[in-house]
Design a protein around this motif. Structure first.
Motif, mmCIF file in Angstrom:
data_model
loop_
_atom_site.group_PDB
_atom_site.id
_atom_site.type_symbol
_atom_site.label_atom_id
_atom_site.label_comp_id
_atom_site.label_asym_id
_atom_site.label_seq_id
_atom_site.Cartn_x
_atom_site.Cartn_y
_atom_site.Cartn_z
ATOM 1 N N ALA A 80 0.815 -1.213 0.000
ATOM 2 C CA ALA A 80 0.000 0.000 0.000
ATOM 3 C C ALA A 80 0.850 1.266 0.000
ATOM 4 O O ALA A 80 0.317 2.373 0.062
ATOM 5 N N ALA A 81 2.184 1.112 -0.061
ATOM 6 C CA ALA A 81 3.132 2.237 -0.136
ATOM 7 C C ALA A 81 3.031 3.153 1.080
ATOM 8 O O ALA A 81 3.137 4.371 0.954
ATOM 9 N N LEU A 82 2.843 2.555 2.250
ATOM 10 C CA LEU A 82 2.814 3.376 3.462
ATOM 11 C C LEU A 82 4.219 3.891 3.766
ATOM 12 O O LEU A 82 5.211 3.189 3.533
ATOM 13 N N PRO A 83 4.335 5.106 4.279
ATOM 14 C CA PRO A 83 5.658 5.704 4.531
ATOM 15 C C PRO A 83 6.492 4.855 5.494
ATOM 16 O O PRO A 83 5.982 4.285 6.461
ATOM 17 N N GLY A 84 7.783 4.773 5.200
ATOM 18 C CA GLY A 84 8.703 4.072 6.086
ATOM 19 C C GLY A 84 8.837 2.585 5.828
ATOM 20 O O GLY A 84 9.651 1.924 6.468
ATOM 21 N N THR A 85 8.054 2.021 4.909
ATOM 22 C CA THR A 85 8.145 0.585 4.621
ATOM 23 C C THR A 85 9.233 0.330 3.584
ATOM 24 O O THR A 85 9.454 1.143 2.679
ATOM 25 N N LEU A 86 9.906 -0.808 3.721
ATOM 26 C CA LEU A 86 11.019 -1.146 2.837
ATOM 27 C C LEU A 86 10.787 -2.506 2.181
ATOM 28 O O LEU A 86 10.144 -3.389 2.774
ATOM 29 N N PRO A 87 11.317 -2.705 0.983
ATOM 30 C CA PRO A 87 11.114 -3.978 0.268
ATOM 31 C C PRO A 87 12.070 -5.062 0.750
ATOM 32 O O PRO A 87 13.212 -4.791 1.125
ATOM 33 N N THR A 88 11.586 -6.306 0.746
ATOM 34 C CA THR A 88 12.408 -7.484 1.015
ATOM 35 C C THR A 88 12.173 -8.476 -0.111
ATOM 36 O O THR A 88 11.056 -8.968 -0.299
ATOM 37 N N LEU A 89 13.206 -8.777 -0.872
ATOM 38 C CA LEU A 89 13.062 -9.606 -2.072
ATOM 39 C C LEU A 89 12.717 -11.045 -1.712
ATOM 40 O O LEU A 89 13.342 -11.652 -0.833
ATOM 41 N N ASN A 90 11.720 -11.604 -2.391
ATOM 42 C CA ASN A 90 11.291 -12.987 -2.208
ATOM 43 C C ASN A 90 12.221 -13.910 -2.999
ATOM 44 O O ASN A 90 12.221 -13.883 -4.231
#
Length: 529
Positions: A80-90
């Protein structure tokens, strides 16, 4: 204002346009002239977006959802592109994409990077999509089209990982567009082909062959109906030997049939414009299925500047040679190898095709787990038995029974052990073929887990013990007495009517006698006055 050269950007643009050099567009040998558009050559390239069959999304721990799930119920904060979230590759998505690259004979890159593709739309919460435009996971490769008479080989430009978008749903009654984020962030593979196809039929063959390959390696179910495989097609026309014409892109085609119709429509549109002396504008177009024609979405001038940039939150993806070799060694059987193996057991090409395509896509499991489809069922059923008998009972009886009930092979309630025992009972004469079909119909309908031998005894379907032939003779005499007109026709020389009398005997016996024995007994009795 200080302007500085950007070598990074220059290298990206050079890599992007290298596959599109004009000399590569016509590196293929000349093809036969198509009578639908004599004097013209068609050039087709396809970008396929295949949803990766993983339990979790590409950069979050959210589960991927099935069609029809409650909207916005499979969404992580990052999706949902909430601020402060970061991606973790599957890592499973990476493994399945590497499988695809190996199956397509592509060169898996030891280093690939992720880019942000910026555009603003309601189904893209972050305002950008993460993709691998300039340093993709794999480059090169090819796919041979097995049904092509000319041995067409379609080159692969690159294979890249990227995020899927959310889904926009338009409510016509309230005149509003709703956004479902369930699909947002699911893993996609974009497979970009070289412009090596020269007809709509070759394009359709390419997509079907690619579908079969994706399903075989377990990386995607390839279902165009459910939206897990979509195509963007680039089409241009030119006179043979001339430079390629201006290409137009047709977006979001979700059916092989409609894709072929869209290409045909676009080819005729190009030829009509050129015959009237008009230039073909470079456009992005859609396809109207009802009118069977394409329509303009935007021109080259209206195309957005995606402002690609490296994603600062994702480091380069580094794959060691050992990792790539491990994936290569664990590859499942590919479609061409599978067909060759099945035909090597004595199956016809048509029988092998049925086994490999029945219930296609539904047998693909999550995260590359081994499939449990019709081919795997047949392999176990044919162990220690006649492959021909096994495939006949599977294709003509079991699959036929399921189709009559509008069920798929994944709904099959008959275990391999049950089916094997049924085939063995028919082969050794404990039960006739007719009784076997009756028993199989009962097992599919009742979804019984009881072994076939007990069911056959309970239902009275075991072959009769008639050493002296008295029972069979009595049934035949009863049938002769019940059908005097048919008997007279047979005695007058119309042997085809014999089948009707045989049917009556089978009815009286409950299908527990062999048709060959019935015919011999009737022929003997009907010779007598």
């Amino acid at each position: 204002m200080i302007v500085r050269p950007c070598p990074w950007r220059a290298r990206q643009l050079q890599q992007l346009w290298r596959p599109l050099r004009l000399e590569r567009l016509h590196s293929k040998p000349a093809v036969r002239e198509d009578q639908r558009w004599p004097g013209w050559e068609v050039v087709v390239g396809i970008e396929v977006h295949a949803q990766i069959k993983s339990r979790r999304k590409l950069f979050s721990d959210a589960l991927t959802c099935k069609p029809g799930e409650k909207p916005n119920s499979f969404v992580a904060c990052y999706d949902a592109a909430l601020p402060g979230t970061l991606p973790t590759l599957n890592p499973k998505c990476v493994e399945l994409a590497v499988r695809t690259a190996v199956a397509l004979n592509a060169q898996v890159q030891s280093r690939s990077t992720f880019d942000r593709k910026h555009y603003f739309y309601s189904d893209l919460p972050a305002g950008y999509q993460i993709t691998q435009r300039y340093a993709p996971l794999a480059k090169g490769g090819y796919l041979d089209l097995p049904s092509s008479r000319d041995g067409v080989r379609v080159g692969i430009t690159q294979i890249q990982l990227e995020q899927d978008t959310a889904k926009s749903i338009f409510d016509a009654r309230r005149r509003i567009t709703q956004v479902d984020l369930n699909r947002a962030g699911s893993g996609l593979m974009e497979i970009v082909s070289e412009p090596d196809m020269r007809s709509p039929e070759e394009a359709g063959d390419y997509v079907r062959t690619l579908q079969a390959m994706l399903r075989a390696v377990g990386s995607s179910d390839g279902s165009m109906e459910l939206g897990s495989l979509r195509c963007d097609v680039n089409v241009s026309v030119n006179k043979p030997g001339h430079p390629p014409g201006t290409r137009c892109e047709i977006k979001n085609l979700n059916s092989v049939k409609f894709m072929m119709v869209a290409i045909t429509s676009e080819v005729f549109r190009h030829i009509d414009l050129l015959d009237r002396g008009q230039a073909i504008p470079q456009e992005t177009r859609g396809f109207d299925e009802a009118k069977a024609e394409t329509f303009k979405l935007r021109s080259k001038e209206d195309s957005p500047d995606y402002r690609y940039m490296p994603d600062p939150n994702l480091p380069p993806l580094l794959l060691s040679p050992d990792y790539i070799d491990r994936v290569r060694r664990s590859m499942p059987e590919l479609p061409r190898e599978m067909r060759a193996r099945l035909m090597g057991t004595g199956l016809t090409e048509q029988e092998a095709e049925v086994l490999t395509t029945v219930d296609a896509g539904r047998e693909v499991r999550f995260d590359g787990e081994p499939a449990r489809g019709a081919v795997q069922y047949f392999d176990r059923l044919a162990q220690g038995r006649s492959a021909k008998a096994a495939v006949n009972w599977m294709i003509h009886e079991l699959i036929g029974q399921l189709a009559a009930r509008k069920e798929t092979f994944s709904d099959n309630p008959v275990s391999v052990e049950q089916m094997g025992e049924l085939v063995d009972m028919v082969q050794c004469g404990k039960m006739t073929g007719t009784s076997g079909k009756t028993l199989l119909r009962h097992m599919v309908t009742s979804r019984s887990t009881v072994c076939p031998s007990l069911l056959a005894k309970e239902l009275g379907l075991l072959a009769v013990s008639d050493d002296d032939g008295s029972l069979l003779k009595n049934w035949c005499l009863e049938a002769i007495e019940a059908l005097p007109e048919e008997v007279q026709k047979v005695r007058d020389g119309n042997v085809k009517v014999m089948n009707r009398i045989m049917g009556k005997v089978m009815q009286l016996s409950g299908g527990r006698v062999k048709a060959g024995d019935v015919r011999l007994m009737l022929e003997d009795l009907l010779r007598k006055p």
